[in-house]
Scaffold this active site. Structure first.
Site, PDB file in Angstrom:
ATOM      1  N   HIS A  77       0.857  -1.181   0.000  1.00  0.00           N
ATOM      2  CA  HIS A  77       0.000   0.000   0.000  1.00  0.00           C
ATOM      3  C   HIS A  77       0.896   1.236   0.000  1.00  0.00           C
ATOM      4  O   HIS A  77       2.117   1.126   0.147  1.00  0.00           O
ATOM      5  CB  HIS A  77      -0.979   0.008   1.178  1.00  0.00           C
ATOM      6  CG  HIS A  77      -0.357   0.114   2.530  1.00  0.00           C
ATOM      7  ND1 HIS A  77       0.451  -0.868   3.070  1.00  0.00           N
ATOM      8  CD2 HIS A  77      -0.431   1.093   3.480  1.00  0.00           C
ATOM      9  CE1 HIS A  77       0.840  -0.507   4.273  1.00  0.00           C
ATOM     10  NE2 HIS A  77       0.336   0.683   4.545  1.00  0.00           N
ATOM     11  N   HIS A  79       1.365   4.104   1.879  1.00  0.00           N
ATOM     12  CA  HIS A  79       1.771   4.986   2.964  1.00  0.00           C
ATOM     13  C   HIS A  79       3.278   5.248   2.859  1.00  0.00           C
ATOM     14  O   HIS A  79       4.037   4.442   2.321  1.00  0.00           O
ATOM     15  CB  HIS A  79       1.423   4.369   4.317  1.00  0.00           C
ATOM     16  CG  HIS A  79      -0.015   4.607   4.716  1.00  0.00           C
ATOM     17  ND1 HIS A  79      -0.679   3.811   5.607  1.00  0.00           N
ATOM     18  CD2 HIS A  79      -0.904   5.567   4.335  1.00  0.00           C
ATOM     19  CE1 HIS A  79      -1.919   4.268   5.766  1.00  0.00           C
ATOM     20  NE2 HIS A  79      -2.068   5.329   5.004  1.00  0.00           N
ATOM     21  N   ASP A  81       5.804   5.044   4.668  1.00  0.00           N
ATOM     22  CA  ASP A  81       6.810   4.123   5.184  1.00  0.00           C
ATOM     23  C   ASP A  81       6.893   2.828   4.385  1.00  0.00           C
ATOM     24  O   ASP A  81       7.669   1.939   4.738  1.00  0.00           O
ATOM     25  CB  ASP A  81       6.542   3.813   6.669  1.00  0.00           C
ATOM     26  CG  ASP A  81       5.123   3.333   6.933  1.00  0.00           C
ATOM     27  OD1 ASP A  81       4.195   3.812   6.263  1.00  0.00           O
ATOM     28  OD2 ASP A  81       4.930   2.494   7.825  1.00  0.00           O
ATOM     29  N   HIS A  82       6.119   2.712   3.294  1.00  0.00           N
ATOM     30  CA  HIS A  82       6.102   1.477   2.506  1.00  0.00           C
ATOM     31  C   HIS A  82       6.570   1.634   1.064  1.00  0.00           C
ATOM     32  O   HIS A  82       7.304   0.797   0.571  1.00  0.00           O
ATOM     33  CB  HIS A  82       4.687   0.881   2.512  1.00  0.00           C
ATOM     34  CG  HIS A  82       4.284   0.317   3.830  1.00  0.00           C
ATOM     35  ND1 HIS A  82       4.238  -1.030   4.094  1.00  0.00           N
ATOM     36  CD2 HIS A  82       3.929   0.940   4.987  1.00  0.00           C
ATOM     37  CE1 HIS A  82       3.871  -1.220   5.347  1.00  0.00           C
ATOM     38  NE2 HIS A  82       3.675  -0.037   5.911  1.00  0.00           N
TER      39      HIS A  82
END
Length: 293
Positions: A77, A79, A81-82
Site C-alpha cells: 500500500h 503509505h 513508510d512502505h
C-alpha cells in the site's frame, strides 16, 4: 517495543529459505523498529515494500542484492513508510513496480507516516489472485482492504508464507483511519485470511507470526470487543470520541492516542452504516432501537 530485540539496521537478515529482510531506520510509535523490506528468491528476486525514500536504506537494499537482479518491486500500500523507495530502487535496478493501485488522499489521521505517497506510479496494478513469478518463486496478490482501500498482501507459494504489510502485525493492531480506512472491510479481510492456509506471516513491521490463524482469530475477537465497549459507553451517555478513548485505552502511550481515536471513529462509522448509531456535530448517540437492545 520488546527489550530483547536489537535492530540490525542496514544488514541483510536471512529469515527463511528464499526470504531475506533489510530493516529501515525509521522506528516510531506506528512503525515499531522500522520498515522491514523483504527480498524473495535468489538470483532474480522480488523486493516487497521497499520502504521510505531514505538513501541509506536504498543503499542497504542494493548492497544486499549485489550480483543479483531485481525483477519486481512489490508494494502492499502507499503509505510513506512502505512505497516511496520504489522510485530510486527502480532507477537503480530497472525493475518493474507492481502491486497496489495508486491512492492519494488528504488523510487527517494521527500519524506522520500515514500520508499517501503522491509519487507512487506502478508499472502494473495487481488485483486479487494476480500472480508474478521468478525462476524460484511465485507470488500471488491477496486483496485485503481495510487499513487502506488499496491494501494488498502477497502470498509466497513456495514458502507457504504471506507478506501482510500493515494488515496483520504481531506486535500491534493496525490503525483503521477513515475516510479511506474502513472497519467493515478490515474485518472481512481478516476473515478472508482465515480461509487461507499459509503457515507463517511476515508483517512489514515486527517479527514473523508463526501461528497466524490464532492471531487473526484473536484480532477479530479484539475488534468485536472494542465495538461492544463503544456501544456500552454510548448507552452510558458518552458522546465524544476523546472521552471514549480515555475510557477504553487506559494507560495508552500518548503517541498512540490519535490512532486509537481514528480506530474508534472507524467502528462508529461502521455502526452508523449498519443503522445502530447516529452523529450530530461530533456527538455520537445510539439509535432508538439499538438503545433498547
Amino acid at each position: 517495543m520488546a527489550d530483547d530485540f536489537t535492530p540490525r539496521y542496514g544488514e541483510v537478515e536471512q529469515m527463511a529459505p528464499g526470504i531475506r529482510r533489510v530493516l529501515a531506520r525509521n522506528a516510531g510509535a506506528f512503525t515499531y523498529y522500522g520498515t522491514g523490506t523483504y527480498i524473495v528468491g535468489n538470483g532474480a528476486v522480488a523486493v516487497i515494500d521497499p520502504g521510505p525514500d531514505d538513501a541509506d536504506h536504498v543503499h542497504a537494499i542494493r548492497a544486499a542484492l549485489e550480483g543479483e537482479r531485481v525483477s519486481h518491486i512489490l508494494v502492499t500500500h502507499t503509505h510513506y513508510d512502505h512505497s516511496p523507495a520504489a522510485v530510486p530502487l527502480k532507477a537503480a535496478t530497472g525493475a518493474e513496480i507492481v502491486g497496489c493501485a495508486p491512492l492519494v488522499l488528504d488523510d487527517n489521521g494521527p500519524r506522520a507516516d500515514a500520508g499517501f505517497d503522491r509519487d507512487y506510479s506502478p508499472d502494473r496494478v495487481l488485483t486479487d489472485g494476480d500472480v508474478v513469478a521468478g525462476s524460484d518463486w511465485t507470488i500471488e496478490a491477496v486483496a485485503t482492504p481495510g487499513h487502506t482501500s488499496n491494501h494488498l498482501c502477497f502470498a509466497y507459494r513456495e514458502g507457504e508464507a504471506l507478506f501482510t504489510g500493515d494488515h496483520v502485525m504481531g506486535w500491534s493492531t493496525t490503525v483503521v483511519s477513515p475516510p479511506d480506512g474502513d472497519m467493515a472491510d478490515y474485518m472481512r479481510s481478516l476473515e478472508k485470511l482465515l480461509e487461507r492456509d499459509e503457515r507463517i506471516y511476515y508483517p512489514t513491521h515486527g517479527a514473523p507470526v508463526d501461528n497466524p490463524r490464532r492471531l487473526v482469530r484473536g484480532m477479530l475477537t479484539h475488534r468485536k470487543q472494542r465495538e461492544y465497549q463503544i456501544v456500552a459507553l454510548l448507552k452510558e451517555g458518552v458522546k465524544h470520541i476523546p472521552d471514549m478513548v480515555a475510557r477504553m485505552y487506559v494507560g495508552l502511550d500518548p503517541r498512540l492516542t490519535g490512532g486509537a481515536g481514528r480506530s474508534v471513529l472507524a467502528h462508529l462509522v461502521d455502526l452508523k452504516e449498519r443503522g445502530q448509531v447516529r452523529e450530530t456535530d461530533g456527538e455520537w448517540r445510539l439509535c432508538a432501537t439499538s438503545a433498547r437492545d
